[in-house]
Design an enzyme around this catalytic site. Sequence first.
Site, short mmCIF file in Angstrom:
data_model
loop_
_atom_site.label_atom_id
_atom_site.label_comp_id
_atom_site.label_asym_id
_atom_site.label_seq_id
_atom_site.Cartn_x
_atom_site.Cartn_y
_atom_site.Cartn_z
N GLY A 25 0.83 -1.21 0.00
CA GLY A 25 0.00 0.00 0.00
C GLY A 25 0.85 1.25 0.00
O GLY A 25 0.60 2.20 0.75
N ALA A 26 1.88 1.27 -0.88
CA ALA A 26 2.87 2.36 -0.84
C ALA A 26 2.54 3.48 -1.82
O ALA A 26 3.34 4.40 -1.97
CB ALA A 26 4.25 1.79 -1.13
N ASN A 27 1.37 3.41 -2.47
CA ASN A 27 1.08 4.44 -3.47
C ASN A 27 0.45 5.69 -2.87
O ASN A 27 0.25 6.68 -3.56
CB ASN A 27 0.17 3.88 -4.57
CG ASN A 27 -1.14 3.37 -4.02
OD1 ASN A 27 -1.18 2.26 -3.47
ND2 ASN A 27 -2.18 4.14 -4.11
N THR A 28 0.14 5.65 -1.57
CA THR A 28 -0.48 6.82 -0.95
C THR A 28 -0.31 6.76 0.56
O THR A 28 0.16 5.75 1.10
CB THR A 28 -2.00 6.91 -1.34
OG1 THR A 28 -2.53 8.15 -0.87
CG2 THR A 28 -2.80 5.78 -0.73
N GLY A 29 -0.69 7.86 1.23
CA GLY A 29 -0.77 7.88 2.69
C GLY A 29 0.52 7.52 3.42
O GLY A 29 1.62 7.89 3.02
N ILE A 30 0.37 6.76 4.49
CA ILE A 30 1.48 6.40 5.36
C ILE A 30 2.50 5.52 4.63
O ILE A 30 3.72 5.69 4.79
CB ILE A 30 0.93 5.66 6.61
CG1 ILE A 30 -0.02 6.58 7.38
CG2 ILE A 30 2.06 5.17 7.50
CD1 ILE A 30 -0.90 5.87 8.42
N GLY A 31 2.02 4.62 3.79
CA GLY A 31 2.90 3.71 3.06
C GLY A 31 3.83 4.46 2.12
O GLY A 31 5.02 4.15 2.02
N SER A 154 -3.62 -0.59 14.68
CA SER A 154 -4.29 0.66 15.06
C SER A 154 -4.73 0.61 16.52
O SER A 154 -4.99 -0.47 17.07
CB SER A 154 -5.52 0.87 14.18
OG SER A 154 -6.30 1.91 14.67
N TYR A 179 -13.34 -3.45 10.86
CA TYR A 179 -11.99 -2.87 10.79
C TYR A 179 -11.24 -3.13 12.11
O TYR A 179 -10.08 -3.57 12.10
CB TYR A 179 -12.10 -1.37 10.52
CG TYR A 179 -10.76 -0.65 10.55
CD1 TYR A 179 -9.85 -0.80 9.51
CD2 TYR A 179 -10.42 0.19 11.61
CE1 TYR A 179 -8.62 -0.14 9.54
CE2 TYR A 179 -9.20 0.85 11.64
CZ TYR A 179 -8.30 0.68 10.60
OH TYR A 179 -7.09 1.33 10.63
N1 LIG Z 1 -4.99 7.02 8.79
C1 LIG Z 1 -5.14 6.71 10.06
O1 LIG Z 1 -5.60 7.52 10.88
C2 LIG Z 1 -4.75 5.36 10.55
C3 LIG Z 1 -4.25 4.38 9.71
N2 LIG Z 1 -3.93 3.15 10.21
C4 LIG Z 1 -3.41 2.10 9.34
O2 LIG Z 1 -2.38 2.61 8.53
C5 LIG Z 1 -2.28 1.83 7.33
C6 LIG Z 1 -2.11 2.76 6.15
O3 LIG Z 1 -3.31 3.49 6.01
P1 LIG Z 1 -3.39 4.98 5.44
O4 LIG Z 1 -2.15 5.36 4.77
O5 LIG Z 1 -3.94 5.81 6.52
O6 LIG Z 1 -4.59 4.77 4.39
P2 LIG Z 1 -4.69 5.00 2.81
O7 LIG Z 1 -6.08 4.66 2.45
O8 LIG Z 1 -4.20 6.35 2.46
O9 LIG Z 1 -3.69 3.92 2.21
C7 LIG Z 1 -4.03 2.56 2.24
C8 LIG Z 1 -3.20 1.83 1.20
O10 LIG Z 1 -3.59 0.45 1.22
C9 LIG Z 1 -3.81 0.06 -0.12
N3 LIG Z 1 -4.75 -1.04 -0.26
C10 LIG Z 1 -6.05 -1.09 0.07
N4 LIG Z 1 -6.57 -2.27 -0.29
C11 LIG Z 1 -5.57 -2.99 -0.88
C12 LIG Z 1 -5.50 -4.26 -1.48
N5 LIG Z 1 -6.56 -5.05 -1.62
N6 LIG Z 1 -4.30 -4.68 -1.96
C13 LIG Z 1 -3.22 -3.89 -1.90
N7 LIG Z 1 -3.24 -2.65 -1.35
C14 LIG Z 1 -4.42 -2.21 -0.86
C15 LIG Z 1 -4.34 1.32 -0.82
O11 LIG Z 1 -4.26 1.21 -2.24
P3 LIG Z 1 -5.23 2.07 -3.19
O12 LIG Z 1 -4.76 3.50 -3.13
O13 LIG Z 1 -5.07 1.44 -4.52
O14 LIG Z 1 -6.61 1.92 -2.64
C16 LIG Z 1 -3.40 2.35 -0.23
O15 LIG Z 1 -2.19 2.31 -0.91
C17 LIG Z 1 -3.52 0.96 7.29
O16 LIG Z 1 -3.17 -0.36 7.65
C18 LIG Z 1 -4.44 1.57 8.34
O17 LIG Z 1 -5.28 0.62 8.92
C19 LIG Z 1 -4.05 2.87 11.54
C20 LIG Z 1 -4.53 3.81 12.40
C21 LIG Z 1 -4.93 5.11 11.98
C1 LIG Z 2 -12.93 13.11 18.35
C2 LIG Z 2 -11.61 13.71 17.98
C3 LIG Z 2 -10.83 13.16 17.01
C4 LIG Z 2 -11.28 11.91 16.36
C5 LIG Z 2 -10.58 10.78 16.40
C6 LIG Z 2 -10.99 9.59 15.69
C7 LIG Z 2 -12.39 9.47 15.20
C8 LIG Z 2 -10.07 8.66 15.49
C9 LIG Z 2 -10.24 7.49 14.71
C10 LIG Z 2 -9.15 6.75 14.45
C11 LIG Z 2 -9.13 5.67 13.54
C12 LIG Z 2 -10.31 5.33 12.76
C13 LIG Z 2 -8.03 4.98 13.42
C14 LIG Z 2 -7.83 4.02 12.40
O1 LIG Z 2 -7.21 3.02 12.59
C15 LIG Z 2 -9.54 13.81 16.54
C16 LIG Z 2 -9.56 13.85 15.03
C17 LIG Z 2 -8.30 13.06 16.99
C18 LIG Z 2 -9.41 15.24 17.04
C19 LIG Z 2 -9.78 15.37 18.47
C20 LIG Z 2 -11.22 14.95 18.69
#
Ligand SMILES: NC(=O)C1=CN([C@@H]2O[C@H](COP(=O)(O)OP(=O)(O)OC[C@H]3O[C@@H](n4cnc5c(N)ncnc54)[C@H](OP(=O)(O)O)[C@@H]3O)[C@@H](O)[C@H]2O)C=CC1
Ligand SMILES: CC1=C(/C=C/C(C)=C/C=C/C(C)=C/C=O)C(C)(C)CCC1
Length: 310
Positions: A25-31, A154, A179
């Site tokens: 999942g390195a094409n966006t976000g944390i990855g 998470s 999730y």
């Molecule tokens: N964001 C947050 O607040 C939090 C994130 N996390 C965890 O961090 C990790 C990264 O998430 P984050 O960067 O936030 O989310 P994003 O949605 O930005 O990135 C998720 C990545 O996973 C890929 N992905 C999804 N489904 C598949 C699949 N079937 N096969 C291969 N790749 C796939 C996506 O690809 P594509 O772009 O093609 O969909 C994308 O590259 C996740 O495991 C998430 O659970 C944990 C806690 C909080």
């Molecule tokens: C209420 C509230 C918040 C909401 C937090 C939430 C809803 C977190 C969800 C986290 C998830 C879904 C993690 C994925 O793994 C913020 C934005 C921190 C700001 C402060 C108040």
Amino acid sequence: MRKMLSSGVCTSTIQLPGKVAVVTGANTGIGKETAKELARRGARVYLACRDVQKGELVAREIQMMTGNQQVLVRKLDLADTKSIRAFAKRFLEEEKHLHILINNAGVMMCPYSKTADGFEMHMGVNHLGHFLLTHLLLEKLKESAPSRVVNVSSLAHHLGRIHFHNLQGEKFYQSGLAYCHSKLANILFTQELARRLKASGSGVTVYSVHPGTVNSELVRHSALMRWIWWIFSFFIKTPQQGAQTSLYCALTEGLEVLSGNHFSDCHVAWVSAQARNETVARRLWDVSCDLLGIPVDWLMMAAGPKRSLK
Ligand SMILES: NC(=O)C1=CN([C@@H]2O[C@H](COP(=O)(O)OP(=O)(O)OC[C@H]3O[C@@H](n4cnc5c(N)ncnc54)[C@H](OP(=O)(O)O)[C@@H]3O)[C@@H](O)[C@H]2O)C=CC1
Ligand SMILES: CC1=C(/C=C/C(C)=C/C=C/C(C)=C/C=O)C(C)(C)CCC1
């Protein structure tokens, strides 16, 4: 407030020439940010993405920003075990080593759906997909030891439960809870894998992380979450900040003794009682192997002579 919610910086100065890393999942976000930093430090980095076109664009961007041309894209759809096996087969054929595996990809709150193999999507992608990928790459990790696996879980695991009678959500399904269950499974897998790796004296260590609340595309399936993320976007972590704990676990020297632990903000973090339950972890391991059609003692087998991909 952002500072309060965004603490934790990977301060390791280690450089990675000659090292090989895979980030799912390195094409966006944390990855993407995790891959970028590994590339900046000189590693050859494989962006394992389900959308190769998106991946190629990001690879070019990382190459431009870091000056490292060794950023490669490979197709990996974690919702299809055939794709996972094809990815692993090609990787094992083309690479002699694997030092860092970041199991980062994830889906959250998607409507009820199943993977190509009939697994509920969250459990299938977030847990079972990475379980199979790790299984297929473990021998390479062992050969490259010291090597590390980082499973991105998470804080949401606190609300998770492993309902063995409803693992595929067929009797009851709520997307948010699905999730959470899958993120609990990430931690249980980490702990069980760490226990087995320690017993086999492999030199491979494994960590689970909570990246923080991060402004990414993870909320794409929920209008409510998108709205919350938009309101708080200034306060929550950037993806670059969200990558710090994964990088900390992948890079920090001397962390081997903490294999199996869960980290948040670059510190060991407390996990729920369920996540510390060894019986549940062992049973989840066995059930996962059964669902994926792999032997329950695959870790011991990986220590033996080379085996072909099943
Ligand atoms: N964001 C947050 O607040 C939090 C994130 N996390 C965890 O961090 C990790 C990264 O998430 P984050 O960067 O936030 O989310 P994003 O949605 O930005 O990135 C998720 C990545 O996973 C890929 N992905 C999804 N489904 C598949 C699949 N079937 N096969 C291969 N790749 C796939 C996506 O690809 P594509 O772009 O093609 O969909 C994308 O590259 C996740 O495991 C998430 O659970 C944990 C806690 C909080
Ligand atoms: C209420 C509230 C918040 C909401 C937090 C939430 C809803 C977190 C969800 C986290 C998830 C879904 C993690 C994925 O793994 C913020 C934005 C921190 C700001 C402060 C108040």
